[in-house]
Scaffold this active site. Sequence first.
Site, PDB file in Angstrom:
ATOM      1  N   HIS A 425       0.898  -0.972   0.079  1.00 24.46           N
ATOM      2  CA  HIS A 425      -0.528  -0.047   0.095  1.00 24.46           C
ATOM      3  C   HIS A 425       1.207   1.541   0.300  1.00 24.46           C
ATOM      4  CE1 HIS A 425      -3.999   1.953   0.245  1.00 24.46           C
ATOM      5  NE2 HIS A 425      -4.168   1.808   0.796  1.00 24.46           N
ATOM      6  N   ASP A 429      -1.922   1.933  -5.032  1.00 25.35           N
ATOM      7  CA  ASP A 429      -3.883   2.472  -4.198  1.00 25.35           C
ATOM      8  C   ASP A 429      -4.681   1.804  -4.497  1.00 25.35           C
ATOM      9  OD1 ASP A 429      -2.014   4.783  -3.106  1.00 25.35           O
ATOM     10  OD2 ASP A 429      -2.822   5.780  -4.988  1.00 25.35           O
TER      11      ASP A 429
END
Length: 454
Positions: A425, A429
């Site tokens: 992450h 995204d």
Amino acid sequence: MLSRSRCVSRAFSRSLSAFQKGNCPLGRRSLPGVSLCRGPGYPDNRKMVINSGSVFRVRFFQTTAVCKNDVITVQTPAFAESVTEGDVRWEKAVGDAVAEDEVVCEIETDKTSVQVPSPANGIIEALLVPDGGKVEGGTPLFTLRKTGAAPAKAKPAETPAPAHKAEPAAPAAPPPPAAPVLTQMPPVPSPSQPPSSKPVSAIKPTAAPPLAEAGAAKGLRSEHREKMNRMRQRIAQRLKEAQNTCAMLTTFNEVDMSNIQEMRARHKDAFLKKHNLKLGFMSAFVKASAFALQEQPVVNAVIDDATKEVVYRDYIDISVAVATPRGLVVPVIRNVETMNYADIERTINELGEKARKNELAIEDMDGGTFTISNGGVFGSLFGTPIINPPQSAILGMHAIFDRPVAVGGKVEVRPMMYVALTYDHRLIDGREAVTFLRKIKAAVEDPRVLLLDL
């Protein structure tokens, strides 16, 4: 007699001189009692000074020629850049005769095991590294004394011919039967008058039965320890490194396998006949992943923590996880974007066969920009895979089960598979991860998406 001896000595000197100059018609055969060191097998000539005054002195003159290449030292093969050292496990011992290309030892590295064969026929003279010792590339391993021929295989022992059986003698008369052993007490005659005391219910045995072992009643509880091999240590280190470095997040989806199963059932025979390969489901997911990676290049990228830069790769190398008795290995299929289904299936079969035989080279597992792990072959319904660093994402496949799903407002039973995408992450995204996984879902459910580039 003296003149004859001088003639023989002079003839011998001329023959020896011609032999050393290479003009001797006898070739490389030496004279009786004399060993010479001349020929292509010996890079340096050893000169001998022989007193030709007496042929009898020459007759008993001897010398020993030792070839410099008789004893050789075998070193550790060069490792890949990502491998620094390995542990040695010896297959042979000092004094063992080995043939050319016969495995002498095995070096277990972080990624695979490297077999070190004998470069020639010979006998092992010394082991320069203890069993379990750590070695680097180019480390001397053992010395080998070369021999001319391969060691002869031991012939199976010949079974001796059965001896002539003598006629059996007449059986002797059986001994008289032994007297039976009393196992019970003789019956006690009942008295005519009833006894004044209470009767005995049963006669107690003279010996008590053996007690059962205490361990059998309680059950055995034990434990033992085994040292982690280098591959398992490396797997543990990399998984913990991924957990500590990456901000891992997992998104899920489900894939309707109806169309891909129908396509496989319709074309598997023709595919096998043309390519000599079985058409499986892994090639569909590998090709769909390559298609999705081209659409979402950030999933194919990686963060360089040293320079704080994002490295985008223009090539697609997909690692496919393969379970082996030694642990999980991830050989790499390179340039997947240029392959078709047949190329992918062929490469998967070759790498899988090498992995099962423990023949994967370190180069087969170097690199990789994305990983696919198929836990469905073991019946896994659901799971969250862990990223294979330094990659940024991994796709987890699972087992196919028939489930009721809503299709066009109706409930139908379809073969369904859960898929999971774990991603870093820090770089990817949620929108990009979900879009990437939906691309894979669309390409697997309808392969025409790949043809139309939709």
